[in-house]
Design an enzyme around this catalytic site. Structure first.
Site, PDB file in Angstrom:
ATOM      1  N   HIS A   1      -2.708   4.615  -4.822  1.00  0.00           N
ATOM      2  CA  HIS A   1      -2.179   4.801  -6.171  1.00  0.00           C
ATOM      3  C   HIS A   1      -2.192   6.265  -6.564  1.00  0.00           C
ATOM      4  CE1 HIS A   1      -1.736   4.718 -10.504  1.00  0.00           C
ATOM      5  NE2 HIS A   1      -1.346   3.458 -10.428  1.00  0.00           N
TER       6      HIS A   1
ATOM      7  N   HIS B   1      -5.582  -6.234  -9.807  1.00  0.00           N
ATOM      8  CA  HIS B   1      -4.792  -5.006  -9.908  1.00  0.00           C
ATOM      9  C   HIS B   1      -5.319  -3.907  -8.984  1.00  0.00           C
ATOM     10  CE1 HIS B   1      -3.792  -1.172 -12.255  1.00  0.00           C
ATOM     11  NE2 HIS B   1      -2.638  -1.634 -11.823  1.00  0.00           N
TER      12      HIS B   1
END
Length: 273
Positions: free
Chosen positions: A41, A5
């Site tokens: 992110h 991830h």
């Protein structure tokens, strides 16, 4: 598929694969003109992770190409699937198609090397908003126009907004997609989420007439959650700790039931028990 991830810096590709991942997820942010800009992110992100690692998108693609091209000194043979988590929330709905076109051109040039011995991993385009389904057509039309329809064999799709399964099916119909569909379900590791929708997605996958080929659950960091996800029949788990998932897969209850996918396992073919 053990899916590492938030792999947004090039050095993290090796880090996650060496921990046991055969797949990675990478965030893609866009500028105001719908150009893919950074693998980034931002805050907030999963508990226990740094949210701020980034590369220029094109640089990341080149690093990824090295890691997924046989014969390259940086080649990682285990890395077979890459999920691009497309952060299209910053775009207007009417920019989705343009984002798809630009994404296709970037991947074609910097990852697929214009079709000349480029990176070999399978790619999943993960879109957070059902209204952004035109991104898919923008992407597929562009690859065809550029003379590389064969690369679409390497591309799959995911709507990651946890929408009702029926609504997702409608969005794919509008996008003209049948096949190559991964269905994600999940929530940040800071919160708990049950498996109700995962089970619904698995039932659609196994029904013989559903739209889903593969189901993955995110973000799974604990052994107990991993077992629950495997028991529910998922094809992939996205994790911050690939080694934890690999450990659970080696437990007596699972080691004869599940194994790590290899390049020979098509990510678009529904697994029949």
């Amino acid at each position: 598929w053990i899916m590492g991830h938030m792999v947004n810096a090039i050095y993290q590709i090796d880090e996650f694969v060496n921990l046991g991942a055969n797949s990675i997820e990478t965030d893609v942010s866009f500028d105001d003109n719908a150009n893919p800009e950074y693998t980034y992110h931002g805050i907030p992100c999963d508990c226990g992770r740094s949210c701020l690692k980034w590369e220029n998108y094109n640089d990341f693609l080149k690093g990824l190409r090295s890691a997924t091209t046989p014969g390259n000194s940086k080649y990682q043979s285990k890395l077979i699937l890459v999920v691009f988590d497309l952060k299209t929330g910053s775009l207007y709905d009417n920019q989705a198609s343009e984002a798809g076109k630009k994404l296709a051109k970037n991947l074609l040039k910097h990852y697929w090397n214009n079709g000349n011995n480029g990176g070999g991993a399978y790619i999943v385009l993960s879109i957070p908003d059902l209204n952004h389904y035109p991104l898919i057509k923008g992407f597929t039309d562009t690859l065809k126009q550029e003379g590389h329809p064969e690369l679409l064999e390497k591309v799959g799709y995911d709507f990651s907004g946890n929408d009702a399964v029926g609504d997702v099916a409608k969005a794919y119909k509008k996008a003209g997609v049948s096949g190559h569909v991964w269905q994600s379900d999940g929530i940040t590791n800071c919160l708990l989420r049950g498996l109700t929708r995962v089970k619904e997605a698995v039932a659609n996958r196994d029904s013989g007439n559903g739209y889903i080929n593969k189901v993955y659950y995110w973000t799974v960091d604990k052994r107990a959650t991993t077992r629950d996800a495997l028991d529910a029949g998922v094809d992939g788990v996205m994790t911050n700790y690939p080694d934890v998932i690999a450990d659970v897969m080696n437990e007596a209850a699972y080691k004869n039931k599940v194994r790590l996918a290899t390049y020979e396992d098509s990510p678009w073919v529904t697994f029949k028990k």
